[in-house]
Design a protein around this motif. Structure first.
Motif, PDB file in Angstrom:
ATOM      1  N   TRP A   1       0.910  -1.161  -0.048  1.00 46.77           N
ATOM      2  CA  TRP A   1       0.270  -0.074   0.041  1.00 46.77           C
ATOM      3  C   TRP A   1       0.892   1.188   0.020  1.00 46.77           C
ATOM      4  O   TRP A   1       1.966   1.148   0.736  1.00 46.77           O
ATOM      5  CB  TRP A   1      -1.044  -0.082   1.327  1.00 46.77           C
ATOM      6  CG  TRP A   1      -1.962  -1.155   1.296  1.00 46.77           C
ATOM      7  CD1 TRP A   1      -2.077  -2.134   0.374  1.00 46.77           C
ATOM      8  CD2 TRP A   1      -2.564  -1.605   2.485  1.00 46.77           C
ATOM      9  NE1 TRP A   1      -2.734  -3.022   0.724  1.00 46.77           N
ATOM     10  CE2 TRP A   1      -3.080  -2.787   2.263  1.00 46.77           C
ATOM     11  CE3 TRP A   1      -2.972  -0.854   3.656  1.00 46.77           C
ATOM     12  CZ2 TRP A   1      -4.137  -3.369   2.936  1.00 46.77           C
ATOM     13  CZ3 TRP A   1      -3.935  -1.581   4.496  1.00 46.77           C
ATOM     14  CH2 TRP A   1      -4.507  -2.915   4.022  1.00 46.77           C
ATOM     15  N   ARG A   2       0.418   2.196  -0.558  1.00 48.39           N
ATOM     16  CA  ARG A   2       1.113   3.668  -0.558  1.00 48.39           C
ATOM     17  C   ARG A   2       0.308   4.621  -0.574  1.00 48.39           C
ATOM     18  O   ARG A   2      -0.731   4.584  -1.353  1.00 48.39           O
ATOM     19  CB  ARG A   2       2.081   3.435  -1.856  1.00 48.39           C
ATOM     20  CG  ARG A   2       1.579   3.393  -3.331  1.00 48.39           C
ATOM     21  CD  ARG A   2       2.431   3.379  -4.049  1.00 48.39           C
ATOM     22  NE  ARG A   2       3.585   2.216  -4.413  1.00 48.39           N
ATOM     23  CZ  ARG A   2       4.518   2.160  -4.854  1.00 48.39           C
ATOM     24  NH1 ARG A   2       5.262   3.329  -5.117  1.00 48.39           N
ATOM     25  NH2 ARG A   2       5.203   0.984  -4.867  1.00 48.39           N
ATOM     26  N   ILE A   3       0.724   5.773  -0.215  1.00 43.92           N
ATOM     27  CA  ILE A   3      -0.113   7.032  -0.139  1.00 43.92           C
ATOM     28  C   ILE A   3       1.168   7.837  -0.784  1.00 43.92           C
ATOM     29  O   ILE A   3       2.264   7.873  -0.572  1.00 43.92           O
ATOM     30  CB  ILE A   3      -0.677   7.370   1.015  1.00 43.92           C
ATOM     31  CG1 ILE A   3       0.291   7.602   2.329  1.00 43.92           C
ATOM     32  CG2 ILE A   3      -1.815   6.614   1.435  1.00 43.92           C
ATOM     33  CD1 ILE A   3      -0.219   8.059   3.532  1.00 43.92           C
ATOM     34  N   GLU A   4       0.667   8.979  -1.589  1.00 41.50           N
ATOM     35  CA  GLU A   4       1.474  10.089  -1.957  1.00 41.50           C
ATOM     36  C   GLU A   4       0.860  11.410  -1.165  1.00 41.50           C
ATOM     37  O   GLU A   4      -0.487  11.609  -1.016  1.00 41.50           O
ATOM     38  CB  GLU A   4       1.001  10.527  -3.462  1.00 41.50           C
ATOM     39  CG  GLU A   4       1.493   9.448  -4.317  1.00 41.50           C
ATOM     40  CD  GLU A   4       3.046   9.380  -4.399  1.00 41.50           C
ATOM     41  OE1 GLU A   4       3.770  10.283  -4.477  1.00 41.50           O
ATOM     42  OE2 GLU A   4       3.462   8.141  -4.949  1.00 41.50           O
ATOM     43  N   LEU A   5       1.924  11.984  -0.601  1.00 37.56           N
ATOM     44  CA  LEU A   5       1.409  13.328   0.021  1.00 37.56           C
ATOM     45  C   LEU A   5       1.795  14.323  -0.994  1.00 37.56           C
ATOM     46  O   LEU A   5       2.973  14.629  -1.473  1.00 37.56           O
ATOM     47  CB  LEU A   5       2.250  13.655   1.370  1.00 37.56           C
ATOM     48  CG  LEU A   5       2.141  12.521   2.563  1.00 37.56           C
ATOM     49  CD1 LEU A   5       2.970  12.800   3.892  1.00 37.56           C
ATOM     50  CD2 LEU A   5       0.468  12.254   2.786  1.00 37.56           C
ATOM     51  N   ASP A   6       0.714  15.379  -1.142  1.00 38.55           N
ATOM     52  CA  ASP A   6       1.245  16.367  -2.236  1.00 38.55           C
ATOM     53  C   ASP A   6       1.819  16.075  -3.281  1.00 38.55           C
ATOM     54  O   ASP A   6       2.534  16.717  -4.000  1.00 38.55           O
ATOM     55  CB  ASP A   6       1.926  17.478  -1.377  1.00 38.55           C
ATOM     56  CG  ASP A   6       1.129  18.126   0.098  1.00 38.55           C
ATOM     57  OD1 ASP A   6       0.024  18.141  -0.230  1.00 38.55           O
ATOM     58  OD2 ASP A   6       1.871  18.356   0.973  1.00 38.55           O
ATOM     59  N   ASN A   7       1.573  14.880  -3.737  1.00 37.17           N
ATOM     60  CA  ASN A   7       2.122  14.332  -5.050  1.00 37.17           C
ATOM     61  C   ASN A   7       3.550  14.556  -5.121  1.00 37.17           C
ATOM     62  O   ASN A   7       4.316  14.711  -6.207  1.00 37.17           O
ATOM     63  CB  ASN A   7       1.578  15.262  -6.365  1.00 37.17           C
ATOM     64  CG  ASN A   7       0.202  15.004  -6.463  1.00 37.17           C
ATOM     65  OD1 ASN A   7      -0.322  13.814  -6.611  1.00 37.17           O
ATOM     66  ND2 ASN A   7      -0.602  16.158  -6.835  1.00 37.17           N
ATOM     67  N   TYR A   8       4.116  14.366  -3.841  1.00 42.09           N
ATOM     68  CA  TYR A   8       5.652  14.633  -3.914  1.00 42.09           C
ATOM     69  C   TYR A   8       6.371  13.596  -3.002  1.00 42.09           C
ATOM     70  O   TYR A   8       7.373  13.014  -3.195  1.00 42.09           O
ATOM     71  CB  TYR A   8       6.120  16.203  -3.147  1.00 42.09           C
ATOM     72  CG  TYR A   8       7.392  16.165  -3.134  1.00 42.09           C
ATOM     73  CD1 TYR A   8       8.129  16.644  -4.535  1.00 42.09           C
ATOM     74  CD2 TYR A   8       8.166  16.400  -2.121  1.00 42.09           C
ATOM     75  CE1 TYR A   8       9.569  16.856  -4.383  1.00 42.09           C
ATOM     76  CE2 TYR A   8       9.695  16.641  -1.974  1.00 42.09           C
ATOM     77  CZ  TYR A   8      10.196  17.016  -3.070  1.00 42.09           C
ATOM     78  OH  TYR A   8      11.240  17.259  -3.101  1.00 42.09           O
ATOM     79  N   LEU A   9       5.893  13.093  -2.053  1.00 41.69           N
ATOM     80  CA  LEU A   9       6.231  12.115  -1.084  1.00 41.69           C
ATOM     81  C   LEU A   9       5.677  10.818  -0.985  1.00 41.69           C
ATOM     82  O   LEU A   9       4.184  11.038  -0.869  1.00 41.69           O
ATOM     83  CB  LEU A   9       6.501  12.767   0.421  1.00 41.69           C
ATOM     84  CG  LEU A   9       7.053  11.596   1.633  1.00 41.69           C
ATOM     85  CD1 LEU A   9       8.411  11.527   1.325  1.00 41.69           C
ATOM     86  CD2 LEU A   9       6.531  12.189   2.858  1.00 41.69           C
ATOM     87  N   THR A  10       6.122   9.810  -1.076  1.00 42.14           N
ATOM     88  CA  THR A  10       5.690   8.473  -1.296  1.00 42.14           C
ATOM     89  C   THR A  10       5.927   7.728   0.202  1.00 42.14           C
ATOM     90  O   THR A  10       6.807   7.712   0.699  1.00 42.14           O
ATOM     91  CB  THR A  10       6.143   7.434  -2.489  1.00 42.14           C
ATOM     92  OG1 THR A  10       6.048   8.104  -3.586  1.00 42.14           O
ATOM     93  CG2 THR A  10       5.440   6.156  -2.312  1.00 42.14           C
ATOM     94  N   VAL A  11       4.726   7.424   0.685  1.00 43.48           N
ATOM     95  CA  VAL A  11       4.540   6.818   2.170  1.00 43.48           C
ATOM     96  C   VAL A  11       4.206   5.334   1.643  1.00 43.48           C
ATOM     97  O   VAL A  11       2.997   4.775   1.236  1.00 43.48           O
ATOM     98  CB  VAL A  11       3.767   7.229   2.939  1.00 43.48           C
ATOM     99  CG1 VAL A  11       3.836   6.545   4.290  1.00 43.48           C
ATOM    100  CG2 VAL A  11       4.293   8.778   3.144  1.00 43.48           C
ATOM    101  N   MET A  12       5.158   4.448   1.775  1.00 46.75           N
ATOM    102  CA  MET A  12       4.950   3.058   1.908  1.00 46.75           C
ATOM    103  C   MET A  12       4.604   2.080   2.911  1.00 46.75           C
ATOM    104  O   MET A  12       5.304   2.338   4.165  1.00 46.75           O
ATOM    105  CB  MET A  12       6.492   2.375   1.528  1.00 46.75           C
ATOM    106  CG  MET A  12       7.095   3.015   0.149  1.00 46.75           C
ATOM    107  SD  MET A  12       6.009   2.786  -1.532  1.00 46.75           S
ATOM    108  CE  MET A  12       6.058   1.105  -1.592  1.00 46.75           C
TER     109      MET A  12
END
Length: 196
Positions: free
Chosen positions: A137-148
């Motif tokens: 699963w991953r989220i992008e913060l502000d289309n800049y940082l990927t949180v895995m």
């Protein structure tokens, strides 16, 4: 285990906020103790060969809790060593609620995800612009940082909760690193993320 203090001056870098106070508080705690006990968790050593454990004095007082309640460190819950994670999380919440140490106006403010320019331990804020639940699963913060959120840690979350992060503002606490040319963070437990 369970606490990450700011860095004291070294290699030409100045002390980070509250680093000296954390070091002094730890020294004082240990100096006053007649006996120190090390309570190990699931792992005894980390991948650097350092001993891992929770430090107590003869009265049953915890060094980690002592530092966190004063805002002299950040709570970090790193699997599989989670036996005291909830207790240490509550200690950090006390410091936040009372705006002590790192949580005061003299502490370290969270970094906007778009403004990340270095690795290392940070509190990062941003809007979840993407939330994907594939193998990892991953989220992008502000289309800049990927949180895995890797598969071995997904059991601590629900897919529904994770997918509902889309569009929400969050703060994630942990280590920022560069991988495949992009800034990333790992999320391993719910203690590492806060909805704003």
């Amino acid at each position: 285990l369970g606490v990450n203090a700011t860095e004291v001056a070294r290699e030409g870098r100045p002390n980070e906020p509250f680093a000296k106070q954390a070091k002094q508080a730890a020294k004082k705690f240990l100096a006053k103790a007649k006996r120190i006990e090390l309570l190990t968790d699931t792992e005894i050593k980390d991948h650097y060969g350092r001993w891992l454990g929770h430090i107590y004095n003869e009265s049953g007082e915890s060094l980690e809790q002592h530092l966190l309640q004063q805002g002299l460190g950040y709570h970090v819950a790193i699997p599989p060593n989670l036996s005291l994670a909830e207790c240490l999380y509550q200690a950090e919440q006390q410091a936040q609620d009372n705006q002590l140490g790192l949580w005061s106006s003299k502490g370290i403010s969270p970094v906007n995800a778009k403004l990340i320019r270095r690795g290392g331990f940070q509190r990062v804020r941003g809007r979840v612009t993407t939330a994907n639940t594939g193998k990892h699963w991953r989220i992008e913060l502000d289309n800049y940082l990927t949180v895995m959120l890797y598969s071995e840690h997904q059991h601590r979350f629900t897919r529904k909760w994770f997918e509902r992060l889309q569009g929400k503002n969050v703060e994630i606490q942990g280590w920022v690193y560069k991988s495949r040319g992009e800034w990333r963070m790992k999320l391993e437990t719910p203690y590492g993320i806060e909805l704003l």
